[in-house]
Design a protein around this motif. Structure first.
Motif, PDB file in Angstrom:
ATOM      1  N   VAL A  12      25.114 -51.515 -10.435  1.00 40.59           N
ATOM      2  CA  VAL A  12      26.080 -51.604  -9.154  1.00 40.59           C
ATOM      3  C   VAL A  12      25.114 -51.884  -7.868  1.00 40.59           C
ATOM      4  O   VAL A  12      24.774 -50.792  -7.388  1.00 40.59           O
ATOM      5  CB  VAL A  12      27.043 -50.791  -9.738  1.00 40.59           C
ATOM      6  N   LYS A  13      25.700 -52.259  -6.501  1.00 40.92           N
ATOM      7  CA  LYS A  13      26.136 -52.029  -5.456  1.00 40.92           C
ATOM      8  C   LYS A  13      26.531 -53.158  -4.560  1.00 40.92           C
ATOM      9  O   LYS A  13      27.849 -53.696  -4.558  1.00 40.92           O
ATOM     10  CB  LYS A  13      24.742 -53.005  -5.586  1.00 40.92           C
ATOM     11  N   GLU A  14      26.837 -51.912  -3.354  1.00 40.94           N
ATOM     12  CA  GLU A  14      27.746 -52.658  -2.411  1.00 40.94           C
ATOM     13  C   GLU A  14      27.021 -52.891  -1.305  1.00 40.94           C
ATOM     14  O   GLU A  14      25.759 -52.676  -1.138  1.00 40.94           O
ATOM     15  CB  GLU A  14      28.056 -51.119  -2.119  1.00 40.94           C
ATOM     16  N   ILE A  15      28.006 -53.740  -0.287  1.00 36.76           N
ATOM     17  CA  ILE A  15      27.326 -54.495   0.565  1.00 36.76           C
ATOM     18  C   ILE A  15      28.280 -54.638   2.095  1.00 36.76           C
ATOM     19  O   ILE A  15      29.415 -54.541   1.083  1.00 36.76           O
ATOM     20  CB  ILE A  15      26.708 -55.783   0.222  1.00 36.76           C
ATOM     21  N   PRO A  16      27.971 -54.422   2.492  1.00 38.74           N
ATOM     22  CA  PRO A  16      29.181 -54.487   3.961  1.00 38.74           C
ATOM     23  C   PRO A  16      29.617 -55.730   4.519  1.00 38.74           C
ATOM     24  O   PRO A  16      28.886 -56.888   4.132  1.00 38.74           O
ATOM     25  CB  PRO A  16      28.288 -54.495   5.535  1.00 38.74           C
ATOM     26  N   VAL A  17      30.682 -56.098   4.511  1.00 38.33           N
ATOM     27  CA  VAL A  17      31.750 -57.167   4.162  1.00 38.33           C
ATOM     28  C   VAL A  17      32.890 -56.778   5.854  1.00 38.33           C
ATOM     29  O   VAL A  17      32.726 -56.313   5.867  1.00 38.33           O
ATOM     30  CB  VAL A  17      32.701 -56.989   3.250  1.00 38.33           C
ATOM     31  N   TYR A  18      32.971 -58.267   5.852  1.00 38.88           N
ATOM     32  CA  TYR A  18      34.202 -58.293   7.317  1.00 38.88           C
ATOM     33  C   TYR A  18      36.265 -57.761   6.397  1.00 38.88           C
ATOM     34  O   TYR A  18      36.218 -58.772   5.437  1.00 38.88           O
ATOM     35  CB  TYR A  18      34.134 -59.276   8.286  1.00 38.88           C
ATOM     36  N   PHE A  19      36.088 -57.237   7.489  1.00 39.66           N
ATOM     37  CA  PHE A  19      38.032 -57.064   6.681  1.00 39.66           C
ATOM     38  C   PHE A  19      38.550 -57.243   7.843  1.00 39.66           C
ATOM     39  O   PHE A  19      38.810 -56.190   8.634  1.00 39.66           O
ATOM     40  CB  PHE A  19      38.046 -55.446   5.953  1.00 39.66           C
ATOM     41  N   ALA A  20      39.098 -58.517   7.750  1.00 42.73           N
ATOM     42  CA  ALA A  20      40.471 -58.968   8.282  1.00 42.73           C
ATOM     43  C   ALA A  20      41.661 -58.145   8.381  1.00 42.73           C
ATOM     44  O   ALA A  20      41.853 -57.607   8.016  1.00 42.73           O
ATOM     45  CB  ALA A  20      39.889 -60.218   9.269  1.00 42.73           C
ATOM     46  N   LYS A  21      42.072 -58.086  10.272  1.00 40.22           N
ATOM     47  CA  LYS A  21      44.150 -57.546  10.142  1.00 40.22           C
ATOM     48  C   LYS A  21      44.657 -58.218   9.358  1.00 40.22           C
ATOM     49  O   LYS A  21      44.523 -59.986   9.087  1.00 40.22           O
ATOM     50  CB  LYS A  21      44.030 -58.043  11.741  1.00 40.22           C
ATOM     51  N   ARG A  22      45.515 -57.819   8.823  1.00 44.63           N
ATOM     52  CA  ARG A  22      46.946 -58.882   8.120  1.00 44.63           C
ATOM     53  C   ARG A  22      48.212 -58.457   9.210  1.00 44.63           C
ATOM     54  O   ARG A  22      48.270 -57.766   9.387  1.00 44.63           O
ATOM     55  CB  ARG A  22      47.054 -57.815   7.112  1.00 44.63           C
ATOM     56  N   TYR A  23      48.439 -59.915   8.832  1.00 43.47           N
ATOM     57  CA  TYR A  23      49.801 -60.150   9.490  1.00 43.47           C
ATOM     58  C   TYR A  23      51.025 -60.028   8.461  1.00 43.47           C
ATOM     59  O   TYR A  23      50.806 -60.994   7.630  1.00 43.47           O
ATOM     60  CB  TYR A  23      49.550 -61.374  10.683  1.00 43.47           C
ATOM     61  N   GLY A  24      51.654 -59.156   8.957  1.00 43.05           N
ATOM     62  CA  GLY A  24      52.476 -59.058   7.387  1.00 43.05           C
ATOM     63  C   GLY A  24      52.249 -57.499   7.296  1.00 43.05           C
ATOM     64  O   GLY A  24      51.334 -57.015   6.991  1.00 43.05           O
ATOM     65  N   GLU A  25      53.304 -57.921   5.482  1.00 42.24           N
ATOM     66  CA  GLU A  25      53.303 -57.110   4.593  1.00 42.24           C
ATOM     67  C   GLU A  25      52.193 -57.333   3.510  1.00 42.24           C
ATOM     68  O   GLU A  25      52.708 -58.288   3.228  1.00 42.24           O
ATOM     69  CB  GLU A  25      54.204 -56.316   4.222  1.00 42.24           C
ATOM     70  N   SER A  26      51.729 -56.126   2.847  1.00 43.66           N
ATOM     71  CA  SER A  26      51.235 -56.401   1.630  1.00 43.66           C
ATOM     72  C   SER A  26      52.143 -56.623   0.655  1.00 43.66           C
ATOM     73  O   SER A  26      53.205 -56.079   0.223  1.00 43.66           O
ATOM     74  CB  SER A  26      50.327 -54.925   1.391  1.00 43.66           C
ATOM     75  N   LYS A  27      52.179 -58.036  -0.368  1.00 43.09           N
ATOM     76  CA  LYS A  27      52.862 -58.043  -1.768  1.00 43.09           C
ATOM     77  C   LYS A  27      53.041 -57.681  -2.220  1.00 43.09           C
ATOM     78  O   LYS A  27      53.459 -57.761  -3.545  1.00 43.09           O
ATOM     79  CB  LYS A  27      52.437 -59.760  -1.871  1.00 43.09           C
ATOM     80  N   LEU A  28      50.690 -57.546  -3.367  1.00 44.35           N
ATOM     81  CA  LEU A  28      50.805 -57.022  -4.640  1.00 44.35           C
ATOM     82  C   LEU A  28      50.675 -55.218  -4.703  1.00 44.35           C
ATOM     83  O   LEU A  28      51.071 -55.094  -5.594  1.00 44.35           O
ATOM     84  CB  LEU A  28      49.463 -56.967  -4.563  1.00 44.35           C
ATOM     85  N   ILE A  29      51.040 -55.039  -2.733  1.00 43.04           N
ATOM     86  CA  ILE A  29      50.881 -53.280  -2.837  1.00 43.04           C
ATOM     87  C   ILE A  29      51.840 -53.294  -1.958  1.00 43.04           C
ATOM     88  O   ILE A  29      52.126 -52.906  -1.237  1.00 43.04           O
ATOM     89  CB  ILE A  29      49.894 -52.442  -2.655  1.00 43.04           C
ATOM     90  N   LYS A  30      54.037 -53.149  -2.839  1.00 43.22           N
ATOM     91  CA  LYS A  30      54.376 -52.930  -1.597  1.00 43.22           C
ATOM     92  C   LYS A  30      55.272 -51.321  -1.719  1.00 43.22           C
ATOM     93  O   LYS A  30      55.422 -51.387  -0.710  1.00 43.22           O
ATOM     94  CB  LYS A  30      55.560 -53.414  -2.468  1.00 43.22           C
ATOM     95  N   ASN A  31      54.732 -49.986  -2.436  1.00 43.97           N
ATOM     96  CA  ASN A  31      54.645 -48.801  -1.974  1.00 43.97           C
ATOM     97  C   ASN A  31      53.469 -48.183  -1.986  1.00 43.97           C
ATOM     98  O   ASN A  31      52.841 -48.014  -3.306  1.00 43.97           O
ATOM     99  CB  ASN A  31      55.605 -48.247  -2.743  1.00 43.97           C
ATOM    100  N   PRO A  32      52.692 -47.930  -0.464  1.00 40.14           N
ATOM    101  CA  PRO A  32      51.526 -47.359  -0.048  1.00 40.14           C
ATOM    102  C   PRO A  32      51.158 -45.784  -1.649  1.00 40.14           C
ATOM    103  O   PRO A  32      50.008 -45.534  -1.775  1.00 40.14           O
ATOM    104  CB  PRO A  32      51.253 -47.031   0.922  1.00 40.14           C
ATOM    105  N   LEU A  33      52.773 -45.037  -1.167  1.00 43.26           N
ATOM    106  CA  LEU A  33      52.314 -44.077  -1.342  1.00 43.26           C
ATOM    107  C   LEU A  33      52.767 -43.986  -3.082  1.00 43.26           C
ATOM    108  O   LEU A  33      51.704 -43.069  -3.863  1.00 43.26           O
ATOM    109  CB  LEU A  33      53.551 -42.913  -0.895  1.00 43.26           C
ATOM    110  N   GLU A  34      53.606 -45.098  -3.574  1.00 44.79           N
ATOM    111  CA  GLU A  34      53.272 -45.292  -5.152  1.00 44.79           C
ATOM    112  C   GLU A  34      51.990 -45.317  -5.555  1.00 44.79           C
ATOM    113  O   GLU A  34      51.164 -44.845  -6.731  1.00 44.79           O
ATOM    114  CB  GLU A  34      54.598 -46.360  -5.512  1.00 44.79           C
ATOM    115  N   TYR A  35      51.643 -46.158  -5.125  1.00 43.74           N
ATOM    116  CA  TYR A  35      50.334 -46.390  -5.108  1.00 43.74           C
ATOM    117  C   TYR A  35      48.980 -45.918  -5.581  1.00 43.74           C
ATOM    118  O   TYR A  35      48.223 -45.464  -6.781  1.00 43.74           O
ATOM    119  CB  TYR A  35      49.682 -48.674  -4.526  1.00 43.74           C
ATOM    120  N   ALA A  36      49.125 -45.111  -4.858  1.00 48.17           N
ATOM    121  CA  ALA A  36      48.279 -43.919  -4.417  1.00 48.17           C
ATOM    122  C   ALA A  36      48.309 -42.667  -5.659  1.00 48.17           C
ATOM    123  O   ALA A  36      47.509 -42.514  -5.893  1.00 48.17           O
ATOM    124  CB  ALA A  36      48.067 -43.095  -3.339  1.00 48.17           C
ATOM    125  N   THR A  37      49.864 -42.331  -5.926  1.00 50.03           N
ATOM    126  CA  THR A  37      49.746 -41.397  -7.024  1.00 50.03           C
ATOM    127  C   THR A  37      49.266 -42.150  -8.400  1.00 50.03           C
ATOM    128  O   THR A  37      49.077 -41.126  -9.214  1.00 50.03           O
ATOM    129  CB  THR A  37      51.272 -41.021  -6.914  1.00 50.03           C
TER     130      THR A  37
END
Length: 225
Positions: free
Chosen positions: A192-217
């Motif tokens: 396994v290896k990690e490499i640096p990538v660019y993460f752009a700003k999102r405009y609008g809400e996430s569709k796949l993760i609707k409730n961040p707190l529920e997701y985290a739990t």
């Protein structure tokens, strides 16, 4: 070597066409240009996500209902195996991960790594809430402790992996695949290896993760399991 780029999508009609276009523009400049597919797993969208993805040339598999991230990922793995993929790149439908970084992931697979993770924390993050940033750092530290392998971005949705990983690293979670694939892959002694990538700003809400707190739990429950 057959390459398949996979994209889970839920109600992403505004973004999916541009994402597919950008991927085609990048891959057509690589050695994979004559041997790649884009697979969109439409997770029960209620808009024109599937229709637009097909229009832009993607293979589309649609779930009859919205089953969530883990089930969409399992479908991706199944379809990629059926389509005889040698390398799989998983990315998001909202365009926050840049297609321009895909060749960087592929290079490390070619160098012999089995799972390559695009780390936002090693690269550039245009925008991320303090809650998501804190949660990601905490997840990553726990994963690093469990695996004895330093991970800086245990939540990344931008990764490349081999057919062998798709076949031999099952995802049992009913909620998410992100941490589980990393932990299982390392525990099975794959590279396994990690490499640096660019993460752009999102405009609008996430569709796949609707409730961040529920997701985290649920993600914490998955890690402890």
């Amino acid at each position: 070597m057959k390459l398949i780029i996979t994209i889970p999508a839920y109600n992403e009609e505004k973004n999916i066409g541009n994402v597919i276009d950008s991927i085609n523009s990048v891959i057509n400049l690589t050695k994979y240009k004559n041997n790649y597919l884009i697979l969109v797993v439409d997770d029960g969208s209620k808009d024109k996500t599937a229709e637009i993805a097909k229009k832009y040339g993607a293979i589309v598999y649609s779930h009859p209902h919205n089953y969530g991230l883990a089930e969409a990922f399992r479908t991706e793995l199944q379809k990629c195996i059926e389509l005889k993929a040698d390398i799989i790149v998983h990315t998001d439908a909202d365009g926050q991960y840049l297609a321009a970084d895909i060749p960087k992931l592929l290079k490390e697979i070619e160098n012999g790594y089995d799972l390559v993770l695009g780390s936002r924390f090693k690269g550039v993050i245009e925008e991320m809430s303090w809650l998501k940033r804190f949660g990601n750092i905490a997840f990553s530290k726990v994963i690093s402790q469990i695996t004895k392998f330093r991970i800086t971005d245990g939540q990344t949705g931008f990764r490349a992996f081999s057919r062998e990983i798709a076949l031999n690293v099952p995802i049992k979670s009913t909620h998410t695949y992100t941490q589980e694939q990393i932990i299982r892959t390392i525990n099975l002694k794959y590279k396994v290896k990690e490499i640096p990538v660019y993460f752009a700003k999102r405009y609008g809400e996430s569709k796949l993760i609707k409730n961040p707190l529920e997701y985290a739990t649920k993600a914490w429950i998955n890690i402890f399991r």
